[in-house]
Enzyme design. Structure first.
Site, PDB file in Angstrom:
ATOM      1  N   ASP A  95      63.223 -15.761  13.979  1.00  0.00           N
ATOM      2  CA  ASP A  95      64.660 -16.000  13.952  1.00  0.00           C
ATOM      3  C   ASP A  95      64.898 -17.485  13.639  1.00  0.00           C
ATOM      4  O   ASP A  95      63.968 -18.305  13.626  1.00  0.00           O
ATOM      5  CB  ASP A  95      65.322 -15.552  15.259  1.00  0.00           C
ATOM      6  CG  ASP A  95      66.787 -15.180  15.029  1.00  0.00           C
ATOM      7  OD1 ASP A  95      67.368 -15.642  14.027  1.00  0.00           O
ATOM      8  OD2 ASP A  95      67.364 -14.450  15.847  1.00  0.00           O
ATOM      9  N   GLU A 135      77.011 -14.292  18.158  1.00  0.00           N
ATOM     10  CA  GLU A 135      76.010 -14.599  19.179  1.00  0.00           C
ATOM     11  C   GLU A 135      76.349 -15.862  19.970  1.00  0.00           C
ATOM     12  O   GLU A 135      76.986 -16.774  19.456  1.00  0.00           O
ATOM     13  CB  GLU A 135      74.633 -14.739  18.527  1.00  0.00           C
ATOM     14  CG  GLU A 135      74.608 -15.761  17.406  1.00  0.00           C
ATOM     15  CD  GLU A 135      73.266 -15.826  16.695  1.00  0.00           C
ATOM     16  OE1 GLU A 135      72.237 -15.932  17.367  1.00  0.00           O
ATOM     17  OE2 GLU A 135      73.272 -15.778  15.461  1.00  0.00           O
TER      18      GLU A 135
HETATM   19  C1  BGC Z   1      70.456 -14.558  14.351  1.00  0.00           C
HETATM   20  C2  BGC Z   1      69.849 -13.529  13.415  1.00  0.00           C
HETATM   21  C3  BGC Z   1      70.152 -13.865  11.990  1.00  0.00           C
HETATM   22  C4  BGC Z   1      69.705 -15.292  11.697  1.00  0.00           C
HETATM   23  C5  BGC Z   1      69.945 -15.718  10.264  1.00  0.00           C
HETATM   24  C6  BGC Z   1      70.188 -15.981  13.922  1.00  0.00           C
HETATM   25  O1  BGC Z   1      70.948 -16.891  14.624  1.00  0.00           O
HETATM   26  O2  BGC Z   1      69.958 -14.348  15.656  1.00  0.00           O
HETATM   27  O3  BGC Z   1      70.318 -12.247  13.745  1.00  0.00           O
HETATM   28  O4  BGC Z   1      69.540 -12.938  11.143  1.00  0.00           O
HETATM   29  O5  BGC Z   1      70.404 -16.170  12.545  1.00  0.00           O
HETATM   30  O6  BGC Z   1      71.252 -16.041  10.022  1.00  0.00           O
END
Ligand code: BGC
Length: 611
Positions: free
Chosen positions: A305, A502
């Site tokens: 990630d 998130e």
């Molecule tokens: C997220 C992922 C995402 C990645 C790329 C991260 O912060 O947890 O789900 O694919 O960023 O943008």
């Protein structure tokens, strides 16, 4: 190959090809190993390390660095648009420019370019935005999810991008988590089949299909199982926290989506930011190598990630070595790629990371690239501009509209309030989300966290859809606060959460906002039948409004096609959606699931009315 030809024949029927991906199963990725090994044998350490490195384009010091460092991949994180703007053309030009750089290198190994196409090609202006996974989970319809993923792949390919960080096969167990809506369901049985369907849709008739993109099951494993208060970031609630479960339970709940997506041939998997019993997944050899690769037979590659390895202990070299030795194959760096490359090279040279591990990682990446046809002359390396006419097309929107109507869950319908009569003289609409495309789409739309307002062109808000659905004799009036309803035949109030993604979306309290309660109160004060539509990324506490609603619809985060909501409101479609998350009466019931003696939700998992 057989699989590809079989589907190709059916593809002659246009969109029909989108679902023609039944048996036989996907080609084994290891069947590309002779080509992968031959290429690997020619590679220098610099070239190998480059393949394992993924910067965000935002941080590339220059285009030339793609060739200078033999980069294997580049991503656009959720806020990383081309400098030239966010149009289809700007994206296609950007990716083509980068891809041409990679083709200039000695071995001409093309790039994998990754984006978060998690509910359509959601970062690009004019794309069709589908309901977030929580809504798709309520449809319980794998054929529909496959079709949606197929369309997403086409729209992604139109920009030249060949990799989507989807599907998210998380099993969110605590709806206070801000990523709850990225999950199809709170139970593994609601995730398994839909995740596999999404992989079939994204990867199409086979990875070599130029209309398919590489899928990425995420976030492995236990991202949705973290303990409240164990988070390592932001408000320190759940995101990136610690999943405290024995291995048997972890497997039963959180590994199920990987079993099915691996069987469907998913080519990449993203380990989670979260920890399992105190150890960050980015450095968890047991789960990355022993379980995923050795036991479950995953033949693709692991992509970390975003800067996730930075959360491992020690200095940067130690973090890198710990992660690669645990089984990480490619690292989403995303910023300090030069430093990453220098430290990984050093670790390979001094044996901190064995060469055999580097070779295994690169072989896995090359296998996928070869399977995708990227190493074949003129095979889908550059953007297919012929696809532009399908980008955001009416056909694609029709599928999204169907997804919206199938995703709505009718929680209450007294006195036959729904469907609304089209011959009503006046319908009064209220609520902050009735005419707000941003609230309708939620996070991961144009920007990472999303935004209220009308950042995404195309599509229809719920207010616009209601106006379209009624005959011209019916007056549709609107007031944000729901006031002025007196004399109307019915009221529709659209309330809910404002966009988030998130970390920022973690909440300790899921009560409705005061303005939402007020809008329902104002509508009800007029003494008319009131329909409440909730737009949210998770169930919310309804004690202040449910009694005042004659009908109540959970519409999740439906995306751009508000018409799908109107289809249900006016009876063109009978509700079929069923809850894929239990709906708590109060915060005390959050995190209590089927099988628990204290399970007593307001609406059970699987609940959903019709007429
Ligand atoms: C997220 C992922 C995402 C990645 C790329 C991260 O912060 O947890 O789900 O694919 O960023 O943008």
């Amino acid at each position: 190959m057989v699989r590809f030809r079989f589907a190709a024949i059916l593809c002659l029927a246009g969109l029909g090809c989108l679902i023609a991906t039944s048996a036989p199963g996907p080609q084994k990725l290891t069947s590309f190993d002779s080509r992968a090994n031959a290429l690997l044998a020619k590679m220098t350490l610099d070239e190998k390390v480059g393949q394992m490195t993924q910067p965000d384009q935002l941080y590339l010091k220059s285009d030339a660095d793609i060739a200078n460092y033999y980069l294997g991949s580049v991503l656009s994180g959720a806020d990383s648009d081309p400098k030239e703007g966010n149009s289809l053309e700007a994206w296609a030009n950007l990716i083509d420019r980068y891809q041409k750089r990679s083709l200039e290198t000695r071995l001409a190994i093309p790039l994998l370019y990754g984006v978060d196409a998690v509910h359509g090609h959601n970062n690009i202006l004019g794309a069709v935005v589908f309901p977030h996974n929580i809504g798709l989970g309520a449809t319980r319809n794998p054929a529909l999810i496959e079709k949606i993923a197929r369309i997403t792949a086409l729209e992604v390919r139109a920009t030249g991008i060949n990799w989507g960080f989807a599907p998210c096969v998380t099993v969110p167990r605590d709806i206070r988590w801000g990523r709850t809506y990225e999950g199809y369901a709170e139970e593994p049985d609601g995730v398994k089949e839909l995740g596999a369907a999404a992989v079939r849709g994204l990867q199409g008739a086979g990875l070599a299909d130029p209309l398919s993109i590489l899928g990425c099951a995420k976030h492995y494993a236990g991202d949705g199982g973290t303990a409240y208060g164990s988070s390592t970031i932001g408000p320190h609630l759940l995101d990136r926290g610690d999943t405290r479960l024995d291995e048997k339970t972890l497997r039963q709940i959180h590994l199920q989506g990987y079993l099915t997506t691996i069987r469907a041939g998913v080519g990449s998997i993203m380990p989670s930011y979260s920890s399992w019993n105190g150890l960050k997944m980015s450095g968890n050899k047991r789960l990355l190598t022993e379980v995923l690769k050795e036991e479950l037979g995953f033949e693709g590659f692991l992509i970390s990630d975003f800067a996730a390895i930075d959360e491992l202990p020690g200095d940067y070299k130690h973090k890198i070595a710990m992660s690669i030795n645990a089984g990480m194959d490619m690292v989403m760096v995303p910023e300090r790629y030069q430093e990453f490359i220098a430290r990984l090279k050093e670790a390979a040279q001094d044996g901190t990371v064995p060469m055999a591990r580097i070779d295994d990682a690169v072989r896995r990446i090359l296998r996928v690239k070869i399977a995708m046809g990227l190493m074949d002359q003129n095979h889908g390396q550059l953007a297919d501009r012929q696809l532009w006419k399908q980008f955001g097309s009416a056909e694609h929107r029709a599928v999204a509209r169907d997804a919206v109507r199938q995703s709505l869950v009718l929680l209450k319908n007294e006195h036959g309030t729904l469907p609304l009569s089209k011959s009503a003289k006046r319908i009064h609409v209220g609520g902050k989300s009735a005419d707000d495309m941003g609230n309708q789409c939620g996070g991961w739309t144009i920007s990472w966290q999303g935004q209220s307002g009308n950042a995404m062109p195309g599509g229809t808000t719920i207010l616009q859809a209601i106006k379209k659905a009624v005959p011209k004799e019916t007056k549709v009036t609107f007031a944000l606060d729901g006031k002025g309803a007196a004399g109307a035949d019915a009221g529709v109030v659209v309330i809910g959460e404002k966009p988030y993604a998130e970390t920022a979306g973690d909440r300790s309290d899921l009560s409705l906002a005061p303005e939402d309660v007020a809008a329902v109160d104002n509508m009800k004060a007029a003494g008319i039948p009131v329909v409440v539509i909730l737009l949210s990324g998770r169930p919310m506490i309804l004690d202040k409004v449910l009694d005042k609603a004659d009908a109540f619809v959970a519409a999740w985060l439906p995306g751009t096609e508000g018409d799908g909501v109107a289809d249900v409101l006016f009876g063109a479609y009978k509700p079929t959606g069923k809850l894929s998350f239990s709906w708590p009466r109060s915060m005390a019931q959050v995190g209590v699931h089927r099988g628990d003696p204290n399970y007593n939700p307001l609406f059970q998992y699987g609940y959903g009315l019709s007429w």
